[in-house]
Write an enzyme that holds these catalytic residues in place. Structure first.
Site, PDB file in Angstrom:
ATOM      1  N   LYS A  88       0.864  -1.190   0.000  1.00 38.43           N
ATOM      2  CA  LYS A  88       0.000   0.000   0.000  1.00 38.43           C
ATOM      3  C   LYS A  88       0.898   1.238   0.000  1.00 38.43           C
ATOM      4  O   LYS A  88       1.496   1.595   1.002  1.00 38.43           O
ATOM      5  CB  LYS A  88      -0.916   0.031   1.236  1.00 38.43           C
ATOM      6  CG  LYS A  88      -2.103   0.913   0.954  1.00 38.43           C
ATOM      7  CD  LYS A  88      -2.494   1.962   1.955  1.00 38.43           C
ATOM      8  CE  LYS A  88      -1.632   2.983   2.506  1.00 38.43           C
ATOM      9  NZ  LYS A  88      -1.688   4.297   1.828  1.00 38.43           N
ATOM     10  N   GLU A 119      10.476   1.537   9.835  1.00 36.33           N
ATOM     11  CA  GLU A 119      11.434   2.606   9.491  1.00 36.33           C
ATOM     12  C   GLU A 119      10.702   3.926   9.717  1.00 36.33           C
ATOM     13  O   GLU A 119       9.799   4.265   8.949  1.00 36.33           O
ATOM     14  CB  GLU A 119      11.858   2.494   8.026  1.00 36.33           C
ATOM     15  CG  GLU A 119      12.545   1.202   7.661  1.00 36.33           C
ATOM     16  CD  GLU A 119      13.929   1.082   8.255  1.00 36.33           C
ATOM     17  OE1 GLU A 119      14.514   2.113   8.621  1.00 36.33           O
ATOM     18  OE2 GLU A 119      14.413  -0.051   8.359  1.00 36.33           O
ATOM     19  N   CYS A 141      13.667  11.488   5.962  1.00 42.34           N
ATOM     20  CA  CYS A 141      13.861  10.940   7.313  1.00 42.34           C
ATOM     21  C   CYS A 141      15.298  11.133   7.772  1.00 42.34           C
ATOM     22  O   CYS A 141      15.572  11.256   8.948  1.00 42.34           O
ATOM     23  CB  CYS A 141      13.492   9.460   7.336  1.00 42.34           C
ATOM     24  SG  CYS A 141      14.406   8.492   6.131  1.00 42.34           S
ATOM     25  N   GLU A 177      10.454  16.394  14.821  1.00 44.23           N
ATOM     26  CA  GLU A 177      10.689  16.274  13.378  1.00 44.23           C
ATOM     27  C   GLU A 177       9.777  17.269  12.650  1.00 44.23           C
ATOM     28  O   GLU A 177       8.550  17.160  12.726  1.00 44.23           O
ATOM     29  CB  GLU A 177      10.398  14.843  12.919  1.00 44.23           C
ATOM     30  CG  GLU A 177      10.766  14.618  11.464  1.00 44.23           C
ATOM     31  CD  GLU A 177      10.407  13.222  10.951  1.00 44.23           C
ATOM     32  OE1 GLU A 177       9.275  12.771  11.213  1.00 44.23           O
ATOM     33  OE2 GLU A 177      11.250  12.595  10.291  1.00 44.23           O
TER      34      GLU A 177
HETATM   35  P1  NAD Z   1       2.601   8.490   7.521  1.00 43.70           P
HETATM   36  O1  NAD Z   1       2.929   7.704   8.722  1.00 43.70           O
HETATM   37  O2  NAD Z   1       1.557   9.507   7.612  1.00 43.70           O
HETATM   38  O3  NAD Z   1       2.161   7.521   6.323  1.00 43.70           O
HETATM   39  C1  NAD Z   1       2.970   6.441   5.913  1.00 43.70           C
HETATM   40  C2  NAD Z   1       2.085   5.395   5.259  1.00 43.70           C
HETATM   41  O4  NAD Z   1       1.199   4.876   6.249  1.00 43.70           O
HETATM   42  C3  NAD Z   1       1.197   5.940   4.137  1.00 43.70           C
HETATM   43  O5  NAD Z   1       1.059   4.965   3.128  1.00 43.70           O
HETATM   44  C4  NAD Z   1      -0.140   6.149   4.847  1.00 43.70           C
HETATM   45  O6  NAD Z   1      -1.242   6.104   3.976  1.00 43.70           O
HETATM   46  C5  NAD Z   1      -0.138   4.962   5.788  1.00 43.70           C
HETATM   47  N1  NAD Z   1      -1.014   5.118   6.957  1.00 43.70           N
HETATM   48  C6  NAD Z   1      -1.404   6.248   7.584  1.00 43.70           C
HETATM   49  N2  NAD Z   1      -2.248   5.948   8.606  1.00 43.70           N
HETATM   50  C7  NAD Z   1      -2.368   4.604   8.630  1.00 43.70           C
HETATM   51  C8  NAD Z   1      -3.083   3.687   9.453  1.00 43.70           C
HETATM   52  N3  NAD Z   1      -3.868   4.098  10.466  1.00 43.70           N
HETATM   53  N4  NAD Z   1      -2.965   2.379   9.194  1.00 43.70           N
HETATM   54  C9  NAD Z   1      -2.174   1.935   8.191  1.00 43.70           C
HETATM   55  N5  NAD Z   1      -1.497   2.748   7.364  1.00 43.70           N
HETATM   56  C10 NAD Z   1      -1.580   4.074   7.587  1.00 43.70           C
HETATM   57  O7  NAD Z   1       3.999   9.113   7.005  1.00 43.70           O
HETATM   58  P2  NAD Z   1       4.234  10.064   5.766  1.00 43.70           P
HETATM   59  O8  NAD Z   1       3.720  11.417   6.114  1.00 43.70           O
HETATM   60  O9  NAD Z   1       3.755   9.405   4.521  1.00 43.70           O
HETATM   61  O10 NAD Z   1       5.837  10.069   5.703  1.00 43.70           O
HETATM   62  C11 NAD Z   1       6.627  10.916   6.473  1.00 43.70           C
HETATM   63  C12 NAD Z   1       7.208  10.180   7.659  1.00 43.70           C
HETATM   64  O11 NAD Z   1       7.897   9.007   7.211  1.00 43.70           O
HETATM   65  C13 NAD Z   1       8.247  10.992   8.395  1.00 43.70           C
HETATM   66  O12 NAD Z   1       8.079  10.843   9.770  1.00 43.70           O
HETATM   67  C14 NAD Z   1       9.574  10.367   7.947  1.00 43.70           C
HETATM   68  O13 NAD Z   1      10.640  10.551   8.845  1.00 43.70           O
HETATM   69  C15 NAD Z   1       9.188   8.944   7.804  1.00 43.70           C
HETATM   70  N6  NAD Z   1      10.113   8.235   6.911  1.00 43.70           N
HETATM   71  C16 NAD Z   1      10.990   7.343   7.450  1.00 43.70           C
HETATM   72  C17 NAD Z   1      11.907   6.702   6.634  1.00 43.70           C
HETATM   73  C18 NAD Z   1      12.903   5.710   7.191  1.00 43.70           C
HETATM   74  O14 NAD Z   1      13.455   4.953   6.402  1.00 43.70           O
HETATM   75  N7  NAD Z   1      13.149   5.685   8.479  1.00 43.70           N
HETATM   76  C19 NAD Z   1      11.915   6.974   5.265  1.00 43.70           C
HETATM   77  C20 NAD Z   1      11.008   7.892   4.769  1.00 43.70           C
HETATM   78  C21 NAD Z   1      10.093   8.515   5.594  1.00 43.70           C
END
Ligand code: NAD
Length: 498
Positions: A178, A253, A287, A385
């Protein structure tokens, strides 16, 4: 080749496009509001269909494939990604707003991850134990976990799915993916790419939709065996709770507030470039962003002068125009959140040395490179962050002070240090609380090296050999080949082997 028309996507399930049954979702370019793609939110029936397809294909087609067969599919996929790089880079650029050149580089780097995973598919090994006694042999075998639910964010969509999916497939897992609802196109296109590469239908399924509906349904599905999640710490914790209820393996991650340290004894020109790149790449929506820049006091004033001077020359705007280094913020919510943090930084008493300026323009959301100096460790802009083009500069006197400051965080994704002194470098490597420590470099990441965080930055590792092993379980096998001489009934009870 140009790709200017809006593309309508279905879900990719069991080897073909299927229209999902939820509401329509549109994705517009955050640089200029142009409609890029349309798809539908996935409902329970769609997610069920995808998981069933993966479960069946895992059992009947993929778990039993040889390493050589899996490797061949992954290697062909790498070639097809390369061949379709223009198209993939277009959707990556148009949905996320990142600069076209950067998007192209990310697609090329992703292709290399598929190539690397192809080599790993033939090298999955366990241990053997030949010293247990006569005619008694044991081994550990790495078996694929089953169906992996893979959920990814919007900031590096194709790179992040390429850090997970080829490794899962190399291990022999099937997957339901997803992608973020903001950047689904390139992940959906992987369905076509992997089919052409020879992946049996059903091994990969991609369901589009929002996190709260489709993502949550996938997390809760009883027939998934593992959750591999990249995204925010908040949603990651939710994924872990759901995973605990279903006793699933969970790999996370998550976010970061990474310290990028510059010592006075460093090559300061190199450090300057890395600090700028680390802070502002992808408009700071990374990130690994070096969001806390820690400068040794003796060089701080001059370093800040040069940093601000260079950051002021970073071009910001619609990334369809050539030469833009910094594109828009991904959407209005994220834009508002960053603008709020800029106000918080000012209110907390930090000095706004550059930027803070922002504008909604022609359907795009832009924030200029923003630099706060005089930041103190207790301030929110030093701890939380922000995920935007905002860097917080803190000063320190000694290496020990720098390490203490760096470690004053709930996160532990990555850290960097610039120094010409090998003792300083070694001390930092040992003491910094982070999954990756870069010394005299920043943001490097070859496919051989595992990546992941500690603390609230996550659990587990991806990429490299460990990236494949993450999608396996260990099975212990014991074989007695010389006959079984014990008789439990009617003889004195022996203590079991210890
Ligand atoms: P997010 O957590 O809002 O969303 C990530 C994914 O989770 C999306 O596909 C979203 O649709 C899904 N999601 C959201 N709510 C959900 C739920 N209740 N159940 C299941 N899935 C759900 O994050 P974002 O805004 O897309 O990305 C930014 C964040 O990601 C930042 O905190 C960043 O640091 C982190 N990030 C981490 C890494 C790493 O490798 N550590 C890499 C990239 C981004």
């Amino acid at each position: 080749m140009t790709f200017t028309t809006t593309r309508n996507f279905g879900n990719w399930i069991d080897g073909s496009w299927r229209q999902a049954s939820g509401r329509e979702i549109e994705r517009r370019n955050p640089s200029n509001g142009t409609l890029v793609s349309r798809f539908r939110d996935s409902t329970e029936a769609d997610v069920d269909m995808a998981v069933l397809s993966a479960k069946t294909a895992f059992r009947t087609k993929w778990a039993g494939a040889t390493g050589a067969e899996r490797s061949a599919v992954l290697a062909r996929a790498a070639d097809i990604i390369w061949r379709r790089a223009d198209e993939l880079a277009f959707f990556e650029m148009a949905e996320s707003g990142k600069p076209a050149k950067q998007a192209r580089v990310e697609i090329e780097r992703s292709s290399m991850l598929w190539t690397y995973a192809a080599t790993q598919a033939r090298s999955i090994t366990g241990d053997s134990f030949g010293q247990l006694g006569d005619c008694y042999f044991a081994a550990t075998v790495r078996a694929p976990l089953g169906v992996a639910a893979i959920i990814t964010p919007w900031n590096f969509p194709f790179l992040i799915i390429s850090q997970k999916l080829p490794f899962a497939l190399a291990a022999g897992c099937a997957a339901v993916v997803k992608p973020s609802e903001l950047t689904s196109a390139t992940t959906l296109l992987l369905g076509e790419i992997l089919q052409e590469a020879g992946l049996p239908d059903g091994v990969l399924n991609v369901v589009a939709g929002s996190g709260a509906t489709c993502g949550d349904l996938l997390l809760h599905h009883p027939d998934i065996d593992m959750i591999s999640f990249t995204g925010s710490t908040k949603v990651g914790k939710h994924a872990m709770r759901v995973g605990a209820d279903g006793m699933k393996k969970v790999s996370l991650e998550l976010g970061g507030k990474n310290a990028h340290i510059v010592m006075a004894d460093a090559d300061l020109d190199d450090a300057l470039d890395a600090a700028l790149h680390g802070a502002f790449l992808n408009a700071g929506q990374s990130c690994n962003q070096g969001s806390r820049l820690l400068l040794q006091s003796s060089i701080a004033a001059e370093f800040i002068r040069k940093f601000v001077d260079c950051a002021a020359r970073v071009t910001v705007g619609d990334t369809q125009a050539d030469g833009m280094l910094l594109g828009p913020i991904i959407n209005k919510d994220q834009y508002d959140k960053i603008v709020d943090y800029i106000a918080v930084g000012k209110a907390e008493g930090a000095t706004l040395a550059l930027g803070g300026t922002h504008r909604e323009e022609n359907g795009g959301y832009f924030i200029d490179p923003t630099v706060f100096t005089g930041v103190r460790p207790h301030m929110r802009i030093a701890r939380e962050e922000i995920f935007g083009p905002v860097v917080s500069i803190l000063e320190f006197e000694t290496l020990e002070d720098a390490i203490a400051l760096a470690n004053e965080s709930v996160y532990g994704l990555s850290a960097g240090i610039w120094t010409g002194n090998v003792s300083h470098a070694m001390k930092a490597v040992q003491s910094l609380n982070a999954g990756t420590v870069w010394v005299n470099t920043y943001l490097d990441g070859p496919a051989e090296l595992p990546f992941g965080g500690v603390g609230e930055s996550g659990i587990g590792r991806e990429v490299g050999k460990l990236g494949v092993e993450e999608f396996t379980d260990i099975k212990t096998v014991q074989i007695r080949s010389g006959g079984y001489s014990r008789r439990w009934v009617g003889q004195a009870i022996e203590a079991p082997n210890a």
